[in-house]
Write a protein that holds these residues in place. Structure first.
Motif, PDB file in Angstrom:
ATOM      1  N   SER A   1     -38.599  51.725  -8.784  1.00 57.17           N
ATOM      2  CA  SER A   1     -37.831  51.397  -7.024  1.00 57.17           C
ATOM      3  C   SER A   1     -38.735  49.984  -6.716  1.00 57.17           C
ATOM      4  CB  SER A   1     -38.042  52.525  -6.357  1.00 57.17           C
ATOM      5  OG  SER A   1     -37.724  52.047  -5.625  1.00 57.17           O
TER       6      SER A   1
ATOM      7  N   ILE B   1     -37.108  46.946  -3.212  1.00 58.42           N
ATOM      8  CA  ILE B   1     -36.076  46.351  -2.740  1.00 58.42           C
ATOM      9  C   ILE B   1     -36.521  44.789  -3.135  1.00 58.42           C
ATOM     10  CG2 ILE B   1     -34.925  48.117  -1.321  1.00 58.42           C
ATOM     11  CD1 ILE B   1     -37.644  48.088   0.223  1.00 58.42           C
TER      12      ILE B   1
ATOM     13  N   GLU C   1     -34.600  52.988  -1.733  1.00 54.98           N
ATOM     14  CA  GLU C   1     -34.304  51.160  -2.615  1.00 54.98           C
ATOM     15  C   GLU C   1     -32.529  51.684  -1.882  1.00 54.98           C
ATOM     16  OE1 GLU C   1     -33.775  49.516  -6.634  1.00 54.98           O
ATOM     17  OE2 GLU C   1     -33.950  51.267  -6.849  1.00 54.98           O
TER      18      GLU C   1
END
Length: 536
Positions: free
Chosen positions: A267, A269, A393
């Motif tokens: 994960s 971002i 996310e």
């Protein structure tokens, strides 16, 4: 013609009654062909074959492994347009994108073949004996990296070729000397079968042992858990969700007598610092650049920029509006599969529904056609620091602007960031000097730092780092892209006072492989006894 079978080494089997079908978001229906879910016996047989193959394959020469990887690349190219069309139908990705991804997949196989010919990855270190040393003599010590054992690889949803059956995890494990058992992604079963057949053909043509590669079909977590818990599996390569990666990690540690490493990319971002001098100097170009990155591949990249940190000044509102306008110009596009499309709509609404989050732009819902539109939201730095859910996310073309009051506010906010694959700094030279402390904070949070570019686009090379601190990955010191990815599937062994005839070639005095080695602290390609320092 697709058979829908599992590849158990050089055999194909389909003993199970349960079947899967691949759904096409392009045609909005299941594609022809039933794919048999692997039975427990088939899973066990694949892993046992991998274990048996390891004894032979781990002893193959670097040249033999390189020839195998080159042959896989050739066989993938031989699949021609059939592979491109099937991958397009199963993923919704444009044929041009699939064609480019095939080139990347073949290219990284050939890169690892070249890396094998060089041989430096074994990291050979020799400390010669010092029998006359006082008060105690020193033994002859020779250390190198060796293959770890059979590896389970989990194919990713968003890269049906480059992070899938013959992707970076498989290529690096095979290069290391480790047999591979792949769990095919249920969204692109036909693509998997085509590529798996190419790998098997290459193995047979180059004389590799039966069991050096297998591919299994399963749904949910059942197959994955069985693979990870099997005592013959010695490492795992995974690209996917945080929940999926952590489930495998827990099983690898808690549910086995011998814990094993799970190299999971989970994960990210990918924060971007958009600094004020850059906005003042080039707002239109920066907005266009960021919009293109946010929407590239319908936002379905693990390096998609999901966070934009901006200093709130007189230019900020106009810049955010320019970015919003640019995103509004991007039409809805087909997502990879039904599950991802549904999750995107849900995750986007969860973000926009968070306290203190304001929607700046939200495209129309297009989920009925398995399509996605872009979204842009904004919040304050204080709100971001107080709400960890704003770091969840959103897998798709959505980004959150975080407005910071000044340099101190920015630095404090970046300290709250979770681990990320990438961080980006967009700024003028004056910006970089003024916000140096903030950049240093972000450096501690990421695996790759980009200056005045965008995070989307990962070069397959020697220096690339595609990894990062938890929760982006499970091990921050490893990459899943580039030649250094091979290190995940190697372990060090030290040979003490081993007779020359029993040493691996990489450690023999004569250096028959002509490797760069560290001998008594000096890098050299010379034989032991004729050491000369090498300028690196």
């Amino acid at each position: 013609m697709l058979l829908g079978h599992n590849f158990i080494g050089f055999e194909t089997r389909s003993a199970g009654d349960k079947k899967l079908q691949a759904f096409s978001t392009v045609q909005k229906e299941n594609l022809p062909g039933d794919f048999a879910i692997a039975t427990a016996d088939e899973i066990s047989a694949a892993v046992q074959k991998a274990k048996a193959a390891f004894e032979t394959y781990s002893q193959t020469s670097f040249a033999e492994r390189a020839a195998f990887l080159e042959a896989i690349a050739d066989e993938i190219m031989e699949l021609g347009d059939a592979l491109i069309l099937r991958a397009h139908l199963e993923t919704g990705l444009p044929e041009a994108r699939i064609t480019g991804e095939r080139g990347r997949t073949v290219g990284q196989l050939r890169l690892f073949a070249t890396h094998l010919q060089d041989g430096s990855f074994v990291d050979a270190i020799i400390d010669t004996a010092m029998p006359d040393r006082k008060p105690l003599p020193r033994a002859d010590l020779r250390r190198m990296m060796v293959p770890i054992g059979p590896v389970a690889v989990f194919a990713a949803s968003n890269f049906p070729l480059a992070f899938s059956t013959a992707g970076g995890d498989t290529a690096s494990a095979l290069a290391a000397g480790c047999p591979v058992v792949v769990k095919a992604h249920s969204a692109h079963l036909g693509t998997n079968e085509l590529v798996a057949s190419a790998i098997i053909k290459a193995a047979q043509k180059t004389g590799m042992p039966d069991g050096v590669f297998s591919s299994l079909i399963g749904e949910g977590s059942v197959l994955g858990q069985q693979l990870v818990k099997h005592p013959a599996i010695k490492a795992v390569g995974f690209t996917g969700s945080f929940r999926g990666g952590m489930a495998l990690m827990k099983s690898a540690v808690n549910d086995r007598e011998e814990p094993i490493p799970v190299y999971a990319e989970m994960s990210s971002i990918n924060p971007v610092l958009v600094l004020p001098g850059k906005i003042a100097a080039d707002a239109d170009a920066v907005a266009a650049q960021l919009s293109a990155s946010i929407t590239l591949g319908v936002g379905q990249f693990c390096t998609n920029p999901g966070l934009l940190f901006i200093i709130n000044d007189s230019n900020t509102e106009a810049f955010v509006q320019k970015l919003s306008n640019a995103l509004a110009q991007v039409p809805a596009a087909t997502m990879l599969n039904k599950t991802i499309c549904s999750a995107y709509q849900s995750e986007r609404q969860q973000l926009l529904g968070q306290p203190g989050v304001q929607a700046v732009f939200q495209g129309e819902e297009a989920g009925a056609d398995y399509k996605a539109t872009a979204s842009l939201a904004q919040t304050t730095a204080e709100n971001f620091r107080q709400n960890s859910a704003l770091q969840n996310e959103v897998f798709g073309p959505t980004s959150l602007v975080v407005l910071c009051n000044d340099a101190a506010d920015l630095k404090e906010t970046l300290a709250h960031l979770h681990g990320q694959l990438t961080g980006t700094v967009m700024g003028t030279p004056d910006d970089l000097a003024q916000f140096h402390n903030s950049v240093e904070v972000m450096t501690q949070k990421v695996g790759r730092l980009i200056y005045n570019g965008v995070p989307t686009g990962v070069e397959v090379s020697h220096a690339m780092m595609h990894g990062g601190p938890f929760p982006a990955t499970t091990f921050a010191h490893f990459t899943s892209v580039g030649t250094e990815a091979i290190n995940r599937f190697l372990r060090p062994v030290c040979y003490q006072d081993c007779p020359q005839e029993f040493l691996p070639d990489a450690l023999k005095d004569s250096n028959p492989l002509h490797l760069m080695r560290k001998v008594d602290g000096v890098f050299t390609r010379n034989a032991v006894g004729r050491v000369a320092a090498v300028s690196l």
